[in-house]
Design a protein around this motif. Structure first.
Motif, PDB file in Angstrom:
ATOM      1  N   CYS A  43      40.784 -56.337   3.324  1.00 19.50           N
ATOM      2  CA  CYS A  43      41.210 -56.322   1.933  1.00 19.50           C
ATOM      3  C   CYS A  43      42.705 -56.042   1.880  1.00 19.50           C
ATOM      4  O   CYS A  43      43.247 -55.354   2.743  1.00 19.50           O
ATOM      5  CB  CYS A  43      40.434 -55.262   1.143  1.00 19.50           C
ATOM      6  SG  CYS A  43      40.737 -55.346  -0.648  1.00 19.50           S
TER       7      CYS A  43
ATOM      8  N   LEU B  23      44.123 -54.578  -0.823  1.00 18.07           N
ATOM      9  CA  LEU B  23      44.329 -53.368  -1.606  1.00 18.07           C
ATOM     10  C   LEU B  23      43.749 -52.191  -0.829  1.00 18.07           C
ATOM     11  O   LEU B  23      43.018 -52.374   0.138  1.00 18.07           O
ATOM     12  CB  LEU B  23      43.662 -53.474  -2.982  1.00 18.07           C
ATOM     13  CG  LEU B  23      44.231 -54.528  -3.951  1.00 18.07           C
ATOM     14  CD1 LEU B  23      43.467 -54.502  -5.272  1.00 18.07           C
ATOM     15  CD2 LEU B  23      45.716 -54.329  -4.188  1.00 18.07           C
TER      16      LEU B  23
ATOM     17  N   CYS C  84      42.025 -49.295  -2.450  1.00 12.99           N
ATOM     18  CA  CYS C  84      41.488 -48.504  -3.557  1.00 12.99           C
ATOM     19  C   CYS C  84      40.968 -47.160  -3.052  1.00 12.99           C
ATOM     20  O   CYS C  84      40.226 -47.101  -2.062  1.00 12.99           O
ATOM     21  CB  CYS C  84      40.389 -49.264  -4.271  1.00 12.99           C
ATOM     22  SG  CYS C  84      40.989 -50.777  -5.068  1.00 12.99           S
TER      23      CYS C  84
ATOM     24  N   GLU D  35      37.942 -58.683   0.701  1.00  7.29           N
ATOM     25  CA  GLU D  35      38.524 -59.588  -0.283  1.00  7.29           C
ATOM     26  C   GLU D  35      38.368 -61.022   0.203  1.00  7.29           C
ATOM     27  O   GLU D  35      39.060 -61.449   1.134  1.00  7.29           O
ATOM     28  CB  GLU D  35      39.999 -59.248  -0.511  1.00  7.29           C
ATOM     29  CG  GLU D  35      40.732 -60.230  -1.404  1.00  7.29           C
ATOM     30  CD  GLU D  35      39.922 -60.596  -2.642  1.00  7.29           C
ATOM     31  OE1 GLU D  35      39.743 -61.795  -2.891  1.00  7.29           O
ATOM     32  OE2 GLU D  35      39.453 -59.679  -3.360  1.00  7.29           O
TER      33      GLU D  35
ATOM     34  N   THR E  81      36.230 -60.759  -6.517  1.00  6.53           N
ATOM     35  CA  THR E  81      37.577 -60.733  -5.953  1.00  6.53           C
ATOM     36  C   THR E  81      38.434 -59.700  -6.659  1.00  6.53           C
ATOM     37  O   THR E  81      38.134 -59.290  -7.787  1.00  6.53           O
ATOM     38  CB  THR E  81      38.223 -62.130  -6.092  1.00  6.53           C
ATOM     39  OG1 THR E  81      39.586 -62.079  -5.682  1.00  6.53           O
ATOM     40  CG2 THR E  81      38.176 -62.622  -7.529  1.00  6.53           C
ATOM     41  N   ASN E  82      39.524 -59.297  -6.009  1.00  5.87           N
ATOM     42  CA  ASN E  82      40.503 -58.458  -6.684  1.00  5.87           C
ATOM     43  C   ASN E  82      41.562 -59.306  -7.385  1.00  5.87           C
ATOM     44  O   ASN E  82      42.466 -58.766  -8.021  1.00  5.87           O
ATOM     45  CB  ASN E  82      41.148 -57.463  -5.715  1.00  5.87           C
ATOM     46  CG  ASN E  82      41.903 -58.136  -4.568  1.00  5.87           C
ATOM     47  OD1 ASN E  82      42.393 -59.256  -4.683  1.00  5.87           O
ATOM     48  ND2 ASN E  82      41.998 -57.440  -3.429  1.00  5.87           N
TER      49      ASN E  82
ATOM     50  N   VAL F 227      36.086 -60.162 -11.323  1.00  2.00           N
ATOM     51  CA  VAL F 227      37.340 -59.567 -10.861  1.00  2.00           C
ATOM     52  C   VAL F 227      37.272 -58.052 -11.002  1.00  2.00           C
ATOM     53  O   VAL F 227      36.905 -57.531 -12.060  1.00  2.00           O
ATOM     54  CB  VAL F 227      38.534 -60.117 -11.657  1.00  2.00           C
ATOM     55  CG1 VAL F 227      39.821 -59.385 -11.273  1.00  2.00           C
ATOM     56  CG2 VAL F 227      38.682 -61.615 -11.412  1.00  2.00           C
ATOM     57  N   SER F 228      37.620 -57.350  -9.947  1.00  2.00           N
ATOM     58  CA  SER F 228      37.663 -55.892  -9.972  1.00  2.00           C
ATOM     59  C   SER F 228      38.995 -55.443 -10.580  1.00  2.00           C
ATOM     60  O   SER F 228      40.054 -55.760 -10.061  1.00  2.00           O
ATOM     61  CB  SER F 228      37.526 -55.338  -8.550  1.00  2.00           C
ATOM     62  OG  SER F 228      36.301 -55.745  -7.975  1.00  2.00           O
ATOM     63  N   LEU F 229      38.913 -54.717 -11.689  1.00  2.00           N
ATOM     64  CA  LEU F 229      40.111 -54.222 -12.363  1.00  2.00           C
ATOM     65  C   LEU F 229      39.743 -52.948 -13.120  1.00  2.00           C
ATOM     66  O   LEU F 229      38.934 -52.986 -14.047  1.00  2.00           O
ATOM     67  CB  LEU F 229      40.668 -55.275 -13.331  1.00  2.00           C
ATOM     68  CG  LEU F 229      41.915 -54.869 -14.120  1.00  2.00           C
ATOM     69  CD1 LEU F 229      43.085 -54.593 -13.183  1.00  2.00           C
ATOM     70  CD2 LEU F 229      42.268 -55.941 -15.143  1.00  2.00           C
TER      71      LEU F 229
ATOM     72  N   THR G 196      44.968 -48.228  -6.433  1.00  2.00           N
ATOM     73  CA  THR G 196      44.937 -49.256  -5.381  1.00  2.00           C
ATOM     74  C   THR G 196      45.976 -49.045  -4.294  1.00  2.00           C
ATOM     75  O   THR G 196      45.928 -49.695  -3.257  1.00  2.00           O
ATOM     76  CB  THR G 196      45.166 -50.647  -5.975  1.00  2.00           C
ATOM     77  OG1 THR G 196      46.522 -50.732  -6.463  1.00  2.00           O
ATOM     78  CG2 THR G 196      44.202 -50.930  -7.119  1.00  2.00           C
TER      79      THR G 196
ATOM     80  N   VAL H   1      47.083 -59.569 -10.504  1.00  2.00           N
ATOM     81  CA  VAL H   1      45.700 -59.595 -10.985  1.00  2.00           C
ATOM     82  C   VAL H   1      45.635 -60.251 -12.357  1.00  2.00           C
ATOM     83  O   VAL H   1      44.761 -61.100 -12.622  1.00  2.00           O
ATOM     84  CB  VAL H   1      45.112 -58.166 -11.045  1.00  2.00           C
ATOM     85  CG1 VAL H   1      43.690 -58.204 -11.593  1.00  2.00           C
ATOM     86  CG2 VAL H   1      45.139 -57.518  -9.665  1.00  2.00           C
TER      87      VAL H   1
ATOM     88  N   SER I 283      33.369 -52.234   1.603  1.00  2.00           N
ATOM     89  CA  SER I 283      34.215 -53.332   2.063  1.00  2.00           C
ATOM     90  C   SER I 283      33.614 -54.070   3.241  1.00  2.00           C
ATOM     91  O   SER I 283      33.918 -55.241   3.466  1.00  2.00           O
ATOM     92  CB  SER I 283      35.606 -52.804   2.452  1.00  2.00           C
ATOM     93  OG  SER I 283      35.512 -51.849   3.503  1.00  2.00           O
TER      94      SER I 283
END
Length: 380
Positions: free
Chosen positions: A73, A75, A77, A122, A149-150, A171-173, A185, A193, A376
């Motif tokens: 990934c 990011l 997080c 990701e 997805t990010n 989408v992860s937000l 993140t 994003v 992950s």
């Protein structure tokens, strides 16, 4: 207001029983690649196949396949992995593009899979992603294909993914504040994003869904702000209770923001009412916002588990079948595939793996043990 929400939740929640129905060979040579370079393809012979359901001992049938394409990934997080990242899977352990497609084809043509979601890590960092989507779409175009997805890099790949056959994205937000995004993140990439979300919508990868996790003391006061932002842009927002799947094993139920707390935050600014349509096997409980048409969902995996309706099965990036997100056992398909197993033999291994699925994840059980793999490395 929180009490009124609880009453509505109780009325909206039925005593659901396990799903009972399932949905309705390829010749790929085992390959070898760190990042999905295609293996040598053997001539394909179309032969009749027999579909059998991926049914567990409790009558639940898996028709939704989550396929992790990488554990990597871009990011970091805080609720997923440490700042320095993790020890990634060796490249030789990762399934090649053709191996991924072959296993998905077995799932679709022989085992009744009707939905395929590509995850990670990701998945956008997987170089062969677009071609994998295209090949899977060619197996059976009626199978729904989605991506979690990010959104980093989605702005430049959304059109290609749509053309290849992808239907939609999740989408992860967790926030729309740049400073909070960087805190969570450990990257200053919120603008990427936001651009990715817009590109997905413009490309027709709809409905565009946003998955958000609230963290106590970090963004738990931002739920109404995030919901208003999503509604204004036509995105579907889902809040997810933080689950014990972090690499650090630092999850604490006491620190987790619960579904009831999420509703309490939202109801300070919105009126929520249950959506009338049956929930089925969907993980999110949906509520209309101020009478609709916009909705918001809450996935309360910890405090309101929905294991009795689960229709999901997971395939990790290194070819292991996981019959539950919280399973502590896996079934190895990669070794059998690379050892020359036929499609029938691989399907049988998959069926056997599903029979071992437990009735529930058991987070409330004092004997619960967090999976060794973090999210992950499992795939969402």
């Amino acid at each position: 207001m929180a009490n009124s929400t609880q009453r509505r939740l109780t009325r909206n929640r039925s005593d659901r029983t396990p799903a009972r129905l399932a949905g309705a060979a390829s010749g790929l040579a085992p390959g070898h690649s760190s990042w999905g370079r295609p293996a040598r393809r053997l001539p394909r012979v179309t032969t009749p196949v027999t579909t059998r359901p991926l049914e567990d001992r409790y009558g639940r049938v898996a028709t939704d396949l989550r396929v992790s394409l990488t554990d990597r990934c871009n990011l970091r997080c805080s609720y997923c992995m440490p700042a320095e990242g993790l020890d990634w899977l060796p490249g030789d352990d990762i399934l090649t593009d053709d191996e991924v497609v072959r296993l998905i084809e077995i799932g679709v043509r022989r085992l009744g899979i009707r939905e395929v979601r590509f995850t990670g890590g990701e998945p956008l960092v997987r170089r062969g992603l677009v071609d994998i989507v295209r090949q899977v779409n060619a197996i059976e175009p009626s199978v729904e294909l989605s991506l979690t997805t990010n959104a980093l890099g989605l702005a430049r790949t959304a059109v290609a993914l749509k053309s290849a056959g992808l239907d939609r994205v999740n989408v992860s937000l967790d926030t729309v504040r740049p400073d909070t995004f960087q805190t969570i993140t450990r990257r200053d990439r919120l603008h990427d994003v936001i651009e990715g979300l817009a590109a997905a919508q413009d490309a027709g990868l709809v409905p565009v869904k946003i998955n958000a996790v609230l963290l106590r003391g970090t963004n738990d006061d931002q739920a109404p702000e995030l919901l208003r932002w999503a509604i204004e842009r036509g995105y579907d927002l889902r809040f997810i209770e933080q689950m014990p799947l972090d690499a650090q094993h630092g999850w604490s139920r006491a620190e987790m923001v619960t579904a009831e707390e999420i509703f309490a935050h939202l109801e300070r600014e919105f009126v929520l009412s249950p959506v009338d349509e049956p929930r089925g096997s969907a993980p999110a409980e949906l509520f209309r916002v101020d009478g609709g048409p916009a909705t918001v969902g809450v996935i309360a995996s910890v405090t309101r588990p929905f294991c009795g309706d689960c229709d999901r099965v997971r395939l990790t990036a290194d070819g292991q079948v996981r019959n539950c997100l919280f399973a502590r056992e896996e079934s190895d398909l990669r070794a059998a595939l690379r050892g020359g197993a036929t499609d029938d033999e691989l399907a049988e291994r998959w069926v056997i793996a599903m029979r071992g699925k437990r009735a529930g994840h058991g987070i409330d059980d004092p004997a619960f043990l967090q999976p060794d793999r973090p999210m992950s490395a499992i795939g969402g």
